[in-house]
Design an enzyme around this catalytic site. Sequence first.
Site, PDB file in Angstrom:
ATOM      1  N   LYS A 181       5.010   7.141  10.525  1.00  0.00           N
ATOM      2  CA  LYS A 181       5.627   7.290   9.196  1.00  0.00           C
ATOM      3  C   LYS A 181       4.494   7.637   8.232  1.00  0.00           C
ATOM      4  O   LYS A 181       3.726   6.770   7.815  1.00  0.00           O
ATOM      5  CB  LYS A 181       6.316   5.981   8.791  1.00  0.00           C
ATOM      6  CG  LYS A 181       7.500   6.137   7.867  1.00  0.00           C
ATOM      7  CD  LYS A 181       7.194   6.790   6.534  1.00  0.00           C
ATOM      8  CE  LYS A 181       6.536   5.839   5.561  1.00  0.00           C
ATOM      9  NZ  LYS A 181       6.014   6.552   4.345  1.00  0.00           N
ATOM     10  N   GLU A 256      -4.980  -2.828   8.279  1.00  0.00           N
ATOM     11  CA  GLU A 256      -6.247  -2.431   7.649  1.00  0.00           C
ATOM     12  C   GLU A 256      -5.954  -2.211   6.173  1.00  0.00           C
ATOM     13  O   GLU A 256      -5.219  -1.290   5.813  1.00  0.00           O
ATOM     14  CB  GLU A 256      -6.792  -1.183   8.339  1.00  0.00           C
ATOM     15  CG  GLU A 256      -7.042  -1.464   9.821  1.00  0.00           C
ATOM     16  CD  GLU A 256      -7.709  -0.327  10.575  1.00  0.00           C
ATOM     17  OE1 GLU A 256      -7.645   0.818  10.116  1.00  0.00           O
ATOM     18  OE2 GLU A 256      -8.280  -0.606  11.640  1.00  0.00           O
ATOM     19  N   CYS A 289     -11.011   3.024   0.705  1.00  0.00           N
ATOM     20  CA  CYS A 289     -10.860   1.578   0.891  1.00  0.00           C
ATOM     21  C   CYS A 289     -12.210   0.876   1.012  1.00  0.00           C
ATOM     22  O   CYS A 289     -12.381  -0.247   0.560  1.00  0.00           O
ATOM     23  CB  CYS A 289     -10.012   1.292   2.118  1.00  0.00           C
ATOM     24  SG  CYS A 289     -10.701   1.981   3.633  1.00  0.00           S
ATOM     25  N   GLU A 386      -8.682  -4.630  -6.652  1.00  0.00           N
ATOM     26  CA  GLU A 386      -8.988  -3.275  -6.181  1.00  0.00           C
ATOM     27  C   GLU A 386      -8.359  -2.257  -7.133  1.00  0.00           C
ATOM     28  O   GLU A 386      -7.146  -2.259  -7.343  1.00  0.00           O
ATOM     29  CB  GLU A 386      -8.417  -3.078  -4.776  1.00  0.00           C
ATOM     30  CG  GLU A 386      -8.733  -1.697  -4.213  1.00  0.00           C
ATOM     31  CD  GLU A 386      -8.015  -1.412  -2.892  1.00  0.00           C
ATOM     32  OE1 GLU A 386      -6.789  -1.635  -2.805  1.00  0.00           O
ATOM     33  OE2 GLU A 386      -8.689  -0.953  -1.958  1.00  0.00           O
TER      34      GLU A 386
HETATM   35  P1  NAD Z   1       0.807   1.403   0.367  1.00  0.00           P
HETATM   36  O1  NAD Z   1       0.714   0.056   0.973  1.00  0.00           O
HETATM   37  O2  NAD Z   1       1.558   1.565  -0.884  1.00  0.00           O
HETATM   38  O3  NAD Z   1       1.468   2.442   1.407  1.00  0.00           O
HETATM   39  C1  NAD Z   1       0.943   2.648   2.702  1.00  0.00           C
HETATM   40  C2  NAD Z   1       2.066   3.110   3.616  1.00  0.00           C
HETATM   41  O4  NAD Z   1       3.022   2.071   3.731  1.00  0.00           O
HETATM   42  C3  NAD Z   1       2.826   4.340   3.111  1.00  0.00           C
HETATM   43  O5  NAD Z   1       3.116   5.202   4.202  1.00  0.00           O
HETATM   44  C4  NAD Z   1       4.112   3.741   2.569  1.00  0.00           C
HETATM   45  O6  NAD Z   1       5.196   4.629   2.623  1.00  0.00           O
HETATM   46  C5  NAD Z   1       4.331   2.587   3.530  1.00  0.00           C
HETATM   47  N1  NAD Z   1       5.182   1.513   2.999  1.00  0.00           N
HETATM   48  C6  NAD Z   1       5.321   1.115   1.710  1.00  0.00           C
HETATM   49  N2  NAD Z   1       6.217   0.102   1.631  1.00  0.00           N
HETATM   50  C7  NAD Z   1       6.617  -0.155   2.902  1.00  0.00           C
HETATM   51  C8  NAD Z   1       7.529  -1.097   3.475  1.00  0.00           C
HETATM   52  N3  NAD Z   1       8.202  -1.983   2.725  1.00  0.00           N
HETATM   53  N4  NAD Z   1       7.706  -1.083   4.810  1.00  0.00           N
HETATM   54  C9  NAD Z   1       7.027  -0.208   5.592  1.00  0.00           C
HETATM   55  N5  NAD Z   1       6.172   0.720   5.112  1.00  0.00           N
HETATM   56  C10 NAD Z   1       5.968   0.738   3.777  1.00  0.00           C
HETATM   57  O7  NAD Z   1      -0.691   1.894   0.218  1.00  0.00           O
HETATM   58  P2  NAD Z   1      -1.217   3.235  -0.449  1.00  0.00           P
HETATM   59  O8  NAD Z   1      -1.130   3.123  -1.925  1.00  0.00           O
HETATM   60  O9  NAD Z   1      -0.574   4.370   0.240  1.00  0.00           O
HETATM   61  O10 NAD Z   1      -2.757   3.214   0.021  1.00  0.00           O
HETATM   62  C11 NAD Z   1      -3.781   2.625  -0.711  1.00  0.00           C
HETATM   63  C12 NAD Z   1      -4.187   1.305  -0.094  1.00  0.00           C
HETATM   64  O11 NAD Z   1      -4.569   1.501   1.269  1.00  0.00           O
HETATM   65  C13 NAD Z   1      -5.400   0.708  -0.765  1.00  0.00           C
HETATM   66  O12 NAD Z   1      -5.208  -0.671  -0.937  1.00  0.00           O
HETATM   67  C14 NAD Z   1      -6.530   0.973   0.230  1.00  0.00           C
HETATM   68  O13 NAD Z   1      -7.620   0.092   0.143  1.00  0.00           O
HETATM   69  C15 NAD Z   1      -5.808   0.842   1.527  1.00  0.00           C
HETATM   70  N6  NAD Z   1      -6.543   1.500   2.601  1.00  0.00           N
HETATM   71  C16 NAD Z   1      -7.129   0.729   3.564  1.00  0.00           C
HETATM   72  C17 NAD Z   1      -7.872   1.327   4.586  1.00  0.00           C
HETATM   73  C18 NAD Z   1      -8.546   0.496   5.651  1.00  0.00           C
HETATM   74  O14 NAD Z   1      -8.922   1.051   6.686  1.00  0.00           O
HETATM   75  N7  NAD Z   1      -8.724  -0.807   5.460  1.00  0.00           N
HETATM   76  C19 NAD Z   1      -7.983   2.709   4.626  1.00  0.00           C
HETATM   77  C20 NAD Z   1      -7.377   3.462   3.616  1.00  0.00           C
HETATM   78  C21 NAD Z   1      -6.652   2.845   2.623  1.00  0.00           C
END
Ligand code: NAD
Length: 487
Positions: A181, A256, A289, A386
Amino acid sequence: MAARTATIAGVDVSVDHWIAGRRVASKQHFTNNSPVDGAFLADVSAGSKEDVDAAVAAARKAFPAWAALGPEGRLPILKKFAERMLARADDLAAVETADNGSLLMGNKHRLVPRSALNISFFAEWALKMQGHTINSDEVVGHVQYDPAGVAALITPWNAPLMLTTWKVGPALAAGNTIVVKPPEWAPMTCSLMADIADEAGLPPGVLNVVQGIGEEAGDALVNHPDVARISFTGSTDTARIIGGAAARSITPLSAELGGKSPLIVCADADLDAAAQTVAGQYMNAGQVCLAGTRVLVEKSIEEEFLEKVRAAAGHMVVGDPRDPGTRVGPLIHPEHFSRVSGFVERAKADGAEVLWGGSQSSEGDLYFQPTMFGGAAADAEISQREVFGPVLTWQTFQSDDEVIAIANNTEYGLAGTLFCGNEARAMRIASAVVAGTIWVNCFFVRDLSAPFGGSRTSGLGREGGNWSFDFYTDIKNIAVRKDAFTS
Ligand code: NAD
């Protein structure tokens, strides 16, 4: 329904799902605009529960044959997948940049090659995950890594192709079939990835992509009873929701998540290298991140080092991410821009000092100036939360105990960076800081065989090398009594 494509940066990309080896459209769509200039890119199919059900069913059906191939049988197909990805590096890089605003040169020379490596590396590593034995007095334990089943892979928008393939590679290499997804703010390279997998000969149903909104398609996927693994990269808040679904069905979850990582600079460090690294945290508009967003500087060198960082930050050109001279592109989306500027405005109101930046850049609606705050209280929002934008904080310390305490004064524990001239001191500090990865006198060096993940609210579990296979397989111990067989 006729295949629907959008032409993005001159590349035709399907806007529909990829299920059981064919394109499937939804009645509902969501609009995807480019953060580079706000231009319309595509109306993308918004997956429903029915689309997710179809994708999981396709993955289930394809599972026995894919699992039965074994690592040797899967290796040539996955290596071809990686090769095809490299052959289309220009297309993938251009689409990624249009879709999420990340730097074109970085995508072409680093992220696409790394994405291909994510596939080929784990395909080869899988060959090592066989034939482990544990010899004890009474029995020989044969340790077997069985494919788990259908893996649900959910990823964010800041580096969609790289972060998705980081899961696709080990999940497929371990013999699972998958449903991806992609992020709704940058869904297009995952669509291209499905075409490339098909060209490479992945059997229908082994890799499926359901586009859509997290709260609908993502929610249906993580709650699906036939999903055997959930691998999620994204925010800590979303992980709490997904973690609830995983807990109800007792489905293993790898998460992650976000960070607020310290970047520590000791007085005897190579200050030029450290200053370049601090300025480098603004790359990708700080939407990284692992970024070291809390700069912690030894008091005795504060003034000298601040001037070095100020000079280095002055070279972080804000602009169009397709321009090779640009270092800081746009923020992903108007909603995210509001979030980042909200943090900045509240920090100003709280009394933090803007050392530089602090507002929108003249480059365009979604562009934000590289920003440094000094003088924020340790428990202030800007020191603790963050931001995920080009916003850093500056603090000083006078002893090792003090810097360790400041570094650990956060709910997160994703990463840390330390510049220090003395090895024993560096190792003492690095050992005491809570984080999944600490870089010493370097930054962002990633070895795929090393463990990767976050502590505290930055994550659950580790991936990379053997750790990926620990997660994506069911590990079985066949304990055979010695000398009991008669034939
Ligand atoms: P997000 O959590 O809003 O979304 C991530 C994914 O989850 C998207 O595909 C979204 O559609 C999906 N999603 C959202 N709600 C959901 C639900 N209820 N059920 C299932 N899936 C759902 O995050 P974002 O804004 O897209 O990304 C930024 C965040 O990601 C930051 O906090 C960043 O630090 C983190 N990040 C972490 C890493 C790592 O390796 N630790 C790498 C990159 C980004």
